[in-house]
Design a protein around this motif. Structure first.
Motif, PDB file in Angstrom:
ATOM      1  N   PHE A  85       0.982  -1.335   0.064  1.00 14.27           N
ATOM      2  CA  PHE A  85       0.063   0.007   0.089  1.00 14.27           C
ATOM      3  C   PHE A  85       0.818   1.284  -0.085  1.00 14.27           C
ATOM      4  CE2 PHE A  85      -2.485   3.251   2.361  1.00 14.27           C
ATOM      5  CZ  PHE A  85      -3.243   3.468   1.582  1.00 14.27           C
ATOM      6  N   ARG A 120       2.148   1.866  -3.397  1.00 13.64           N
ATOM      7  CA  ARG A 120       1.040   2.397  -4.310  1.00 13.64           C
ATOM      8  C   ARG A 120       1.089   4.000  -4.034  1.00 13.64           C
ATOM      9  NH1 ARG A 120      -1.570  -2.075  -6.341  1.00 13.64           N
ATOM     10  NH2 ARG A 120      -2.108  -3.695  -4.703  1.00 13.64           N
ATOM     11  N   ALA A 174      -6.364  -2.554  -0.526  1.00 11.82           N
ATOM     12  CA  ALA A 174      -6.055  -1.120  -0.827  1.00 11.82           C
ATOM     13  C   ALA A 174      -6.661  -0.481  -0.080  1.00 11.82           C
ATOM     14  CB  ALA A 174      -5.959  -0.811  -2.069  1.00 11.82           C
ATOM     15  N   HIS A 175      -8.166  -0.517   0.142  1.00 10.79           N
ATOM     16  CA  HIS A 175      -8.917   0.486   1.015  1.00 10.79           C
ATOM     17  C   HIS A 175      -8.804  -0.062   2.498  1.00 10.79           C
ATOM     18  CE1 HIS A 175     -11.672   0.788  -2.733  1.00 10.79           C
ATOM     19  NE2 HIS A 175     -10.819   1.669  -2.904  1.00 10.79           N
ATOM     20  N   MET A 199      -5.943  -1.058   3.913  1.00  9.77           N
ATOM     21  CA  MET A 199      -4.573  -0.496   4.257  1.00  9.77           C
ATOM     22  C   MET A 199      -4.990   1.279   4.351  1.00  9.77           C
ATOM     23  SD  MET A 199      -2.534  -2.671   4.658  1.00  9.77           S
ATOM     24  CE  MET A 199      -3.428  -4.039   5.057  1.00  9.77           C
ATOM     25  N   ALA A 200      -5.698   1.661   3.420  1.00 11.39           N
ATOM     26  CA  ALA A 200      -5.949   3.177   3.600  1.00 11.39           C
ATOM     27  C   ALA A 200      -6.548   3.601   5.077  1.00 11.39           C
ATOM     28  CB  ALA A 200      -6.620   3.603   2.494  1.00 11.39           C
ATOM     29  N   GLU A 252      -6.585   1.537   7.701  1.00 13.55           N
ATOM     30  CA  GLU A 252      -5.250   1.267   8.610  1.00 13.55           C
ATOM     31  C   GLU A 252      -4.443   2.519   9.080  1.00 13.55           C
ATOM     32  OE1 GLU A 252      -2.838  -2.322  10.401  1.00 13.55           O
ATOM     33  OE2 GLU A 252      -2.092  -1.319   8.749  1.00 13.55           O
ATOM     34  N   GLU A 253      -4.005   2.890   7.943  1.00 16.53           N
ATOM     35  CA  GLU A 253      -2.837   3.957   7.827  1.00 16.53           C
ATOM     36  C   GLU A 253      -3.500   5.377   8.435  1.00 16.53           C
ATOM     37  OE1 GLU A 253       0.152   5.005   4.653  1.00 16.53           O
ATOM     38  OE2 GLU A 253      -1.363   6.446   4.246  1.00 16.53           O
TER      39      GLU A 253
END
Lengths: 379, 78
Positions: A47, A50, B16-17, B19-20, B22-23
């Motif tokens: 991630f 990306r 990817a979503h 991970m977004a 979590e970040e």
């Protein structure tokens, strides 16, 4: 050895890239395949990769950064998955076979027709010429950002303006420019940006990808494990999953992420300035030697670190071999997977000797190459 | 198995979503963690965000404000 074949692959890599790959090889699980810490940490670094790539190219959607094995794969996916059958496509004579062959396949299988923007005697294309080739059936422009043979740069911002004005899909091959020249997908109106990881981005071989603009549809080209929607018969439609079946090259992507971080810290403008300086130093050192023919427009406002030449009527392969064996200088010779560029330059038979510099190349290496070329030309 | 209690579960269309989310949450001191998607949720990503049920409004407001994508919001006994 003096390595001046950086347009093929950069051999010197940032130490942080090597460290990242080494660490990943002993610690990394499979991204998107679990909620245990090793899988999650892999998902996190993918991630992050990306995100850092999206920032570098100003791709508005992090989840529209797709990883592939190289630029060739990305270009195949883009050309075969996004161009309308039976439409007309405009490209250039500068293109590499990674653009040409997928287009020829689309010509054969999907009935597309092709037009080529020609180059002038310096090997440059005029962005305005794209507009002259547009007709009622035109659906897309596919073009390189810079020739892999000459290093001459296409004004993709101007081409992007034309594509945008006529509602055309705009696919850019950034194999030679990612990490070397500034790329802004929004400013340049790029719909799909295809890049490789192992050249200017200074990552490992086997990495690359594509950045897709929001709203641009690229069809699935392979199906399989995705870690999500396991009971669906079809590959999920969301990016990046739509185009990423199977385990990614996560060890490589970690390295790519680290090298892109290094590039952002260093500054693309600084890398560009250094490569241009080295190419210009080499060019100035050889341009007045008798019997030298230079194919690159190194004095142009923007140029990559590539200088393609020939010496007299010598076989380019023989020159490269002499450079390697007598001087320890590694360059590329022959045809450079860019058949139309060679036709335009008149180098189909002789090929061309390509010197290509990277951020890590040294001034004394350029000087050694100048001295070697002078000696060979005087033989 | 351990005692179950009502939890907030948020599902995603892609890793990817997840991970977004979590970040963003880790970076902004918001509660929760990623877990394997519970069997009660059939569709979506293999990961889900689990948080205390009392954090629902805070999380969803933050996601809306930051344009963070997610698929479904569930309250499950897990």
């Amino acid at each position: 050895m003096i390595y001046l074949d950086n347009a093929a692959t950069t051999m010197m890599k940032p130490p942080c890239m090597v460290d990242a790959v080494t660490k990943a090889l002993t610690t990394m699980g499979n991204a998107s395949r679990g909620a245990h810490e090793t899988s999650l940490s892999a998902s996190r670094v993918i991630f992050h990769a990306r995100k850092t790539i999206a920032e570098l190219f100003n791709c508005k959607r992090t989840d529209h950064v797709i990883f592939t094995s190289n630029a060739t794969e990305a270009l195949n996916i883009a050309i075969r998955g996004a161009i309308k059958p039976d439409s007309h496509v405009i490209t250039t004579v500068l293109e590499h076979n990674s653009v040409l062959r997928p287009l020829y396949l689309m010509e054969k299988e999907k009935g597309i027709s092709l037009s080529f923007v020609n180059c002038d005697d310096k090997g440059n294309v005029d962005a305005a010429d794209f507009e002259n080739l547009i007709d009622d059936k035109t659906s897309a422009i596919v073009c390189t950002h810079a020739s892999n043979l000459t290093g001459n740069v296409v004004d993709v911002k101007k081409v992007g303006e034309i594509a945008n004005r006529h509602g055309l899909l705009f696919i850019v091959d950034a194999s030679q420019t990612a990490g070397v020249l500034p790329i802004d997908m929004e400013d340049m109106n790029i719909d799909i940006l295809c890049f490789t990881g192992h050249k200017g981005l200074m990552g490992p071989q086997g990495t690359g990808g594509m950045c897709i603009r929001e709203g641009v549809e690229v069809e699935t080209f392979k199906c399989g494990g995705s870690g999500v929607h396991s009971y669906d018969k079809e590959q999920p439609r969301d990016y990046p999953t739509r185009l990423e079946a199977g385990t990614l090259n996560s060890h490589g992507i970690v390295g790519l992420s680290a090298s892109v971080g290094f590039i952002k810290e260093t500054g693309v403008e600084n890398i560009k300035a250094r490569e241009e300086m080295l190419a210009l130093r080499f060019y100035n050192g050889i341009k007045n030697i008798d019997g030298i023919k230079i194919y690159s427009d190194v004095e142009a406002a923007t140029h990559t670190g590539v200088v393609a030449i020939n010496i007299k009527d010598y076989d380019s392969g023989a020159v490269a071999d002499t450079l390697a064996t007598d001087y320890g200088i590694a360059v590329r010779a022959g045809a450079h997977c860019a058949p139309k560029m060679h036709e335009a330059l008149g180098t189909v038979v002789q090929g061309a000797v390509r010197f290509s510099f990277s951020y890590y190349s040294k001034e004394e290496e350029a000087d050694a190459a100048i001295a070697a070329v002078r000696e060979i030309a005087n033989e | 198995m351990r005692e179950k209690r009502l939890q907030l579960i948020i599902s995603f269309e892609s890793t990817a979503h997840a991970m977004a989310v979590e970040e963003y949450c880790m970076g902004n001191g918001l509660p929760g963690r990623l877990i394997p998607v519970p069997k009660e949720i059939t569709a979506g990503c293999g990961l889900a965000w689990k948080a205390d049920i009392t954090q629902k409004d805070e999380l969803l407001k933050a996601f809306a404000r930051e344009n963070i994508e997610y698929d479904g919001v569930y309250e499950l006994m897990i």
